[in-house]
Design an enzyme around this catalytic site. Structure first.
Site, PDB file in Angstrom:
ATOM      1  N   ARG A 181      45.267  37.442  35.593  1.00  0.00           N
ATOM      2  CA  ARG A 181      44.547  38.623  35.107  1.00  0.00           C
ATOM      3  C   ARG A 181      45.302  39.307  33.972  1.00  0.00           C
ATOM      4  NH1 ARG A 181      41.776  39.854  40.455  1.00  0.00           N
ATOM      5  NH2 ARG A 181      40.218  41.431  40.054  1.00  0.00           N
ATOM      6  N   ARG A 241      27.469  45.511  46.764  1.00  0.00           N
ATOM      7  CA  ARG A 241      28.068  44.305  47.378  1.00  0.00           C
ATOM      8  C   ARG A 241      28.512  44.629  48.805  1.00  0.00           C
ATOM      9  NH1 ARG A 241      32.548  41.195  43.987  1.00  0.00           N
ATOM     10  NH2 ARG A 241      33.751  43.120  44.167  1.00  0.00           N
ATOM     11  N   ARG A 272      38.371  49.612  37.219  1.00  0.00           N
ATOM     12  CA  ARG A 272      38.520  48.152  37.293  1.00  0.00           C
ATOM     13  C   ARG A 272      38.004  47.493  36.012  1.00  0.00           C
ATOM     14  NH1 ARG A 272      35.789  46.683  42.838  1.00  0.00           N
ATOM     15  NH2 ARG A 272      36.489  44.561  42.387  1.00  0.00           N
ATOM     16  N   ARG A 318      33.721  47.022  50.446  1.00  0.00           N
ATOM     17  CA  ARG A 318      35.136  47.116  50.077  1.00  0.00           C
ATOM     18  C   ARG A 318      35.450  48.524  49.591  1.00  0.00           C
ATOM     19  NH1 ARG A 318      36.560  42.140  46.172  1.00  0.00           N
ATOM     20  NH2 ARG A 318      37.688  43.836  45.158  1.00  0.00           N
ATOM     21  N   LYS A 367      32.564  35.758  40.659  1.00  0.00           N
ATOM     22  CA  LYS A 367      33.647  34.754  40.800  1.00  0.00           C
ATOM     23  C   LYS A 367      33.832  34.359  42.266  1.00  0.00           C
ATOM     24  CE  LYS A 367      37.050  37.219  39.108  1.00  0.00           C
ATOM     25  NZ  LYS A 367      36.358  38.488  38.844  1.00  0.00           N
TER      26      LYS A 367
END
Ligand code: AMP
Length: 220
Positions: free
Chosen positions: A91, A127, A171, A160, A16
């Site tokens: 969300r 990531r 998550r 992160r 996203k």
């Protein structure tokens, strides 16, 4: 004039953020990411950041009331006057309802980027994000030219805190329990496009643009 509001739905790690930056640029509208807004609050040491930190570190959703106030403040800024692209919001059903009340008859355009759970962990754990400009890289699929250095601005690439294998599991659970029902919610109201997030970045972008083109035509 009607505001154009675009929502990107998808699991954490579905792409996203990467697509949001490009789409917002292509559409000339601000990219509003609630995750980025929270991280800015954490970095700035604000009271909101302090309240959100524990939830974020654990991979849990921040309570709706904290998210809604922050988001509605942001989209009330003048740069959002003609529209905005939402990344990471809504969300929960309560967030979707609150946004719906604010927008009234102006239905958002919703794109759902789909990636199976089996592919998510590798996408998230590898990531890396630029500390300075926020550009997103992936050690396997989209590595920077020089390890640890951003191609765009030469900033330092970092991982992160919530992009670890342990936190990813929570998550994903949060996503399935609270966010995935929004796919049905929007399908049965304004409709939504589903895009295969496992395709190459360029193809995902083209599919999102094609969806936006179709949706905006229908609305005119
Ligand atoms: P993201 O950058 O979108 O992956 O968001 C990072 C974290 O910020 C999430 O795991 C949540 O803890 C929090 N967060 C971001 N957006 C929301 C939202 N709309 N509702 C609740 N929590 C959120």
């Amino acid at each position: 004039m009607t505001q154009t509001v675009v929502i990107l739905l998808g699991a954490p790690g579905a792409g996203k953020g990467t697509q949001a930056v490009r789409l917002a640029q292509a559409l000339g509208m601000p990219h509003v990411s609630t995750g980025d807004l929270f991280r800015a609050n954490l970095a700035g040491g604000t009271a909101l950041g302090a309240k959100a930190r524990g939830y974020m570190d654990q991979g849990e959703l921040v309570p709706d009331e904290l998210v809604l106030e922050m988001l509605f403040d942001r989209v009330a800024q003048p740069d959002c006057g003609l529209g905005y692209l939402l990344d990471g919001f809504p969300r929960t059903l309560a967030q979707a309802e609150a946004l719906g009340q604010r927008l009234g008859e102006n239905h958002p355009t919703v794109i759902n980027i789909e990636v199976p759970d089996s592919a998510i962990e590798k996408r998230i754990v590898e990531r890396r994000t630029c500390k300075d400009c926020g550009s997103i890289f992936h050690l396997t699929f989209h590595p920077p030219a020089k390890a640890g250095v951003c191609d765009q601005c030469s900033g330092e690439l970092t991982q992160r805190k919530d992009d670890t294998a342990e936190v990813v599991r929570t998550r994903l659970q949060e996503y399935h329990a609270k966010t995935q029902p929004l796919v049905q919610y929007y399908s049965s109201r304004s409709g939504l496009c589903t895009v295969d997030g496992q395709n190459a970045q360029e193809e995902v972008f083209d599919a999102c643009m094609a969806c936006l083109g179709r949706r905006m035509e229908v609305r005119q």
